[in-house]
Design an enzyme around this catalytic site. Structure first.
Site, PDB file in Angstrom:
ATOM      1  CB  CYS A   1      11.748   0.974 -14.544  1.00 17.82           C
ATOM      2  SG  CYS A   1      11.970  -0.639 -13.825  1.00 17.82           S
TER       3      CYS A   1
ATOM      4  NE  ARG B   1       9.622   6.544 -13.204  1.00 25.86           N
ATOM      5  CZ  ARG B   1       8.325   6.606 -13.496  1.00 25.86           C
ATOM      6  NH1 ARG B   1       7.716   7.774 -13.498  1.00 25.86           N
ATOM      7  NH2 ARG B   1       7.653   5.529 -13.795  1.00 25.86           N
TER       8      ARG B   1
ATOM      9  CD1 TRP C   1      10.876  -0.897  -8.317  1.00 24.25           C
ATOM     10  CD2 TRP C   1      12.265   0.249  -7.007  1.00 24.25           C
ATOM     11  NE1 TRP C   1      10.439  -1.018  -7.020  1.00 24.25           N
ATOM     12  CE2 TRP C   1      11.262  -0.323  -6.199  1.00 24.25           C
ATOM     13  CE3 TRP C   1      13.249   1.023  -6.395  1.00 24.25           C
ATOM     14  CZ2 TRP C   1      11.220  -0.158  -4.817  1.00 24.25           C
ATOM     15  CZ3 TRP C   1      13.201   1.192  -5.025  1.00 24.25           C
ATOM     16  CH2 TRP C   1      12.198   0.613  -4.262  1.00 24.25           C
TER      17      TRP C   1
ATOM     18  CG  ASN D   1       7.991   1.191 -15.776  1.00 26.15           C
ATOM     19  OD1 ASN D   1       7.945   0.435 -14.804  1.00 26.15           O
ATOM     20  ND2 ASN D   1       7.453   2.391 -15.773  1.00 26.15           N
ATOM     21  N   GLY D   2       7.515  -2.185 -15.816  1.00 24.97           N
ATOM     22  CA  GLY D   2       6.296  -2.953 -15.558  1.00 24.97           C
ATOM     23  C   GLY D   2       6.640  -4.377 -15.161  1.00 24.97           C
TER      24      GLY D   2
ATOM     25  CD  GLU E   1      -0.409   3.745   8.883  1.00 29.52           C
ATOM     26  OE1 GLU E   1       0.264   3.405   9.860  1.00 29.52           O
ATOM     27  OE2 GLU E   1       0.095   4.277   7.876  1.00 29.52           O
TER      28      GLU E   1
ATOM     29  CE  LYS F   1       1.535   7.522   7.532  1.00 31.27           C
ATOM     30  NZ  LYS F   1       1.749   6.101   7.504  1.00 31.27           N
TER      31      LYS F   1
ATOM     32  CD  GLU G   1       4.808   8.755   9.786  1.00 28.04           C
ATOM     33  OE1 GLU G   1       3.741   8.399   9.261  1.00 28.04           O
ATOM     34  OE2 GLU G   1       5.913   8.349   9.411  1.00 28.04           O
TER      35      GLU G   1
ATOM     36  CG  HIS H   1     -10.905   0.863  30.499  1.00 21.97           C
ATOM     37  ND1 HIS H   1     -11.355   0.335  31.692  1.00 21.97           N
ATOM     38  CD2 HIS H   1     -11.669   0.292  29.528  1.00 21.97           C
ATOM     39  CE1 HIS H   1     -12.318  -0.540  31.447  1.00 21.97           C
ATOM     40  NE2 HIS H   1     -12.534  -0.579  30.146  1.00 21.97           N
TER      41      HIS H   1
ATOM     42  CE  LYS I   1       9.559   5.593   2.374  1.00 17.24           C
ATOM     43  NZ  LYS I   1       8.165   5.691   2.845  1.00 17.24           N
TER      44      LYS I   1
HETATM   45  C1  F6R Z   1       5.367   5.567   8.821  1.00 16.95           C
HETATM   46  C2  F6R Z   1       6.553   4.916   8.334  1.00 16.95           C
HETATM   47  C3  F6R Z   1       7.347   4.099   9.285  1.00 16.95           C
HETATM   48  C4  F6R Z   1       7.767   2.780   8.621  1.00 16.95           C
HETATM   49  C5  F6R Z   1       8.719   2.011   9.539  1.00 16.95           C
HETATM   50  C6  F6R Z   1       9.093   0.676   8.951  1.00 16.95           C
HETATM   51  O1  F6R Z   1       4.724   6.301   7.839  1.00 16.95           O
HETATM   52  O2  F6R Z   1       6.909   5.022   7.199  1.00 16.95           O
HETATM   53  O3  F6R Z   1       6.664   3.850  10.469  1.00 16.95           O
HETATM   54  O4  F6R Z   1       6.621   2.039   8.362  1.00 16.95           O
HETATM   55  O5  F6R Z   1       9.868   2.759   9.749  1.00 16.95           O
HETATM   56  O6  F6R Z   1       9.749   0.829   7.743  1.00 16.95           O
HETATM   57  P1  F6R Z   1       9.915  -0.393   6.764  1.00 16.95           P
HETATM   58  O7  F6R Z   1       8.565  -0.787   6.325  1.00 16.95           O
HETATM   59  O8  F6R Z   1      10.789   0.109   5.667  1.00 16.95           O
HETATM   60  O9  F6R Z   1      10.559  -1.497   7.566  1.00 16.95           O
END
Ligand code: F6R
Length: 609
Positions: free
Chosen positions: A2, A27, A74, A100-101, A482, A486, A489, A505, A604
């Protein structure tokens, strides 16, 4: 999270508040509102949706007043709606708050207030604050807020105005951000300086458990017992864009640094050092239902899928329930075996990833109960599941997921420990050790974030290499995948995550002096095997960065560089290992130059199959 704004001074407040809220849009929010105090009382306007919707609601009749508060919400308790949007008022309409919180004990407070005759209009924890202050109000707003703040557990930045004291704004905070902007004959307050930077750069950062009384001409700070607190003003040098990012160059770096706070928020109300049990009310499963579960299917994509990999280890180890994990886009095509003893766990930051939601429906239709782990209240995954456990990471703005991942891990650990508690699969002593270790995790994350020079130095050396290979064993295979994701990406470099035992392998063929291997060596059972894998890479002229526990001095004889992290329980280690890997990806990308927060070709939230 928020956003809060407040203004008191000579000018009409409404436009100043709306402009401030616009600066806090980054935010993330689902509704917005303002409250202006004038001779007729407090004029509250609010609406679900973006600020445009609020502006339309204000268009024909702008509320007047030289004192006001505003909010972007939020959702954390209660879906996004006009009723749940802030500001919220007490029964009399004479007190109005924004917050907020998360007020952890809001249910208990609400029950008390309802029994005293208070009437609630929303589903929010915030409205509890309004009625709580009302219950203590006796003509001294600051004292009533101090008393209310002492009753509230959890986190809050609470801002409140009262018709009977039209010359002040009162604010209190604990763990949630609140900054006061000092002007001439006027003062501001906000969740961060971005909201009022065009008016003043002189600010006061209030400490935890501080109360501020803000008038046109000054600010008085006290602790929650009313003792005056002295605090020096500071001058902010950031530009507006920098201020939104809390002084960080990118949202991704800011979000990496927010992880200790996000982890704490996600634990709050579920795990506490003085309680010898875990509470997960949102899960919506009876003890009998938990005892009946004979299979768990986890459904997720991308980073959330990596969280499920670690979750599988934790749940199988602590609860002895078999766990299947599925990349959501594959699940429906394999016709999974599901019945009414199956539990589906859906993991999604956004709660809107279409493949994940389709997977959820598939498993639900076949008779399983579904629990969602998501960061977005009211999202599709939340709405369509039988139970919801929120990650309280706050909005994640950078496309590359960081704090959502570690908070998803946190919820999975809590589920594993909760199920173990209900099913009696671990001893009370072991359960106590694990609870303590989980409780300590945010503080250990802080230790990593306080000094990561070794990560920056490694990124400086390897950013121009041809590729990264991440290898690990056991629960940290999730970390290897992971870490590689990262890097891919945000720096567009070739990177792979592999089970170290698989090196021979195939992947070992790639090793040469331009290829760097990141080896996660924090597992005790497979430590010697990892050393063997490192030796094999070194024998082929590859360079190795080891992620090792503090105190492991021997690893220096094997790896070219070592990045140390504090020790924790093995099943919790992915939450710490993730942090240097996120930082590595960030600084490699930083050296290479792509747009870190918005990498090419990525969205996103992926709302197509
Ligand atoms: C990687 C990333 C994506 C999401 C994936 C799932 O950094 O952000 O791999 O993890 O698209 O997204 P959500 O969690 O929103 O279902």
């Amino acid at each position: 999270m928020c956003g809060i704004v407040g203004y008191i001074g000579e000018q009409e407040a409404c436009q100043i508040l709306v402009d401030g809220l616009k600066k806090l849009e980054y935010r993330g929010y689902d509704s917005a509102g303002v409250a202006l105090l004038n001779e007729n009382g407090i004029d509250v306007r609010k609406s679900v949706g973006k600020l445009k919707a609020l502006e339309c609601a204000l268009e024909n009749c702008v509320p007047r007043g030289h004192l006001g508060i505003g909010h972007t919400r939020w959702a954390t308790h209660g879906r996004p709606s006009d009723e749940n949007a802030h500001p919220h008022s007490d029964c009399t309409g004479k007190l109005t708050v924004v917050h907020n919180g998360i007020i952890e004990n809001y249910m208990a407070l609400k029950e008390r207030l309802v029994s005293e005759g208070h009437e609630f209009k929303s589903e929010t924890d915030t409205e509890v604050a309004a009625h709580l202050v009302e219950s203590y109000y006796n003509g001294d707003l600051a004292e009533a807020v101090r008393k209310a703040a002492r009753d509230m557990e959890g986190s809050f930045a609470l801002v409140i105005i009262a018709t009977d004291e039209p010359d002040k704004i009162v604010a209190a905070r604990r763990h949630s951000p609140l900054v006061i902007g000092l002007g001439k004959g006027e003062n501001y307050l906000a969740s961060d300086v971005a909201a009022f930077l065009k008016h003043t750069r002189k600010v006061l950062f209030a400490d935890d458990d501080t109360l501020a009384v803000i008038t046109r001409d000054g600010v008085t700070l006290t602790d929650l017992n009313g003792n005056v607190v002295e605090k020096a003003a500071q001058t902010i040098e950031w530009d507006a864009a920098m201020a939104e990012r809390g002084g960080y160059e990118h949202f991704m770096l800011k979000e990496i640094h927010e992880q200790p706070r996000a982890l704490r928020e996600t634990m709050r109300g579920r795990l506490a050092p003085d309680k010898d049990f875990i509470e997960l009310p949102g899960i919506n499963l009876t003890e009998d239902e938990i005892k009946k579960i004979d299979r768990i299917i986890m459904i997720a994509c991308g980073t959330a899928y990596h969280a499920s990999m670690a979750g599988k280890y934790a749940i199988e180890q602590l609860c002895r329930i078999p766990v299947e994990i599925d990349v959501a886009s594959e699940l429906r095509y394999r016709d999974p075996i599901v019945d009414d003893r199956t539990l589906g766990i859906v993991i999604s930051q956004s709660g809107e990833t279409l493949d994940t939601v389709v997977g959820l429906r598939e498993v639900k239709e076949k008779g399983a109960k579904i629990v969602a782990i998501t960061n977005v209240v009211g999202s599709m995954a939340a709405r369509e599941s039988d139970g919801v456990l929120y990650t309280y990471a706050g909005p994640e703005i950078a496309v590359a997921s960081t704090k959502a991942y570690t908070t998803q891990l946190m919820v999975l650990y809590l589920i594993a420990m909760y199920f173990a508690q209900v099913r009696g699969t671990i001893s009370p002593q072991r359960a106590a050790e694990l609870r303590q270790a989980l409780w300590d995790l945010p503080q250990l994350a802080e230790v990593i974030l306080n000094d990561y020079q070794s990560v920056i130095a490694a990124a400086d050396r390897y950013y121009c290499f041809n590729g990264f290979l991440y290898m690990a064993r056991g629960i940290n295979l999730a970390s290897a995948l992971e870490g590689a994701l990262k890097i891919k990406e945000i720096s567009y470099m070739h990177a792979e995550g592999y089970a170290a035992g698989e090196m021979k392998h195939g992947p070992i063929a790639m090793i040469d002096p331009t290829f760097v291997t990141v080896a996660v060596t924090v597992q005790s059972k497979t430590y010697d095997k990892m050393l063997g894998n490192i030796r094999e890479v070194k024998a082929r002229a590859g360079e190795v960065i080891a992620i090792a526990y503090n105190g492991d001095t021997g690893i220096k004889d094997y790896a070219d560089r070592v990045i140390y992290i504090p020790q924790t329980e093995e099943i919790f280690s992915p939450a710490l290992v993730a942090i240097p890997l996120q930082l590595m990806a960030y600084f490699v990308a930083h050296n290479r130059g792509p747009a870190i927060d918005q990498p090419r070709n990525l969205a996103k939230t992926v709302t197509v199959e």
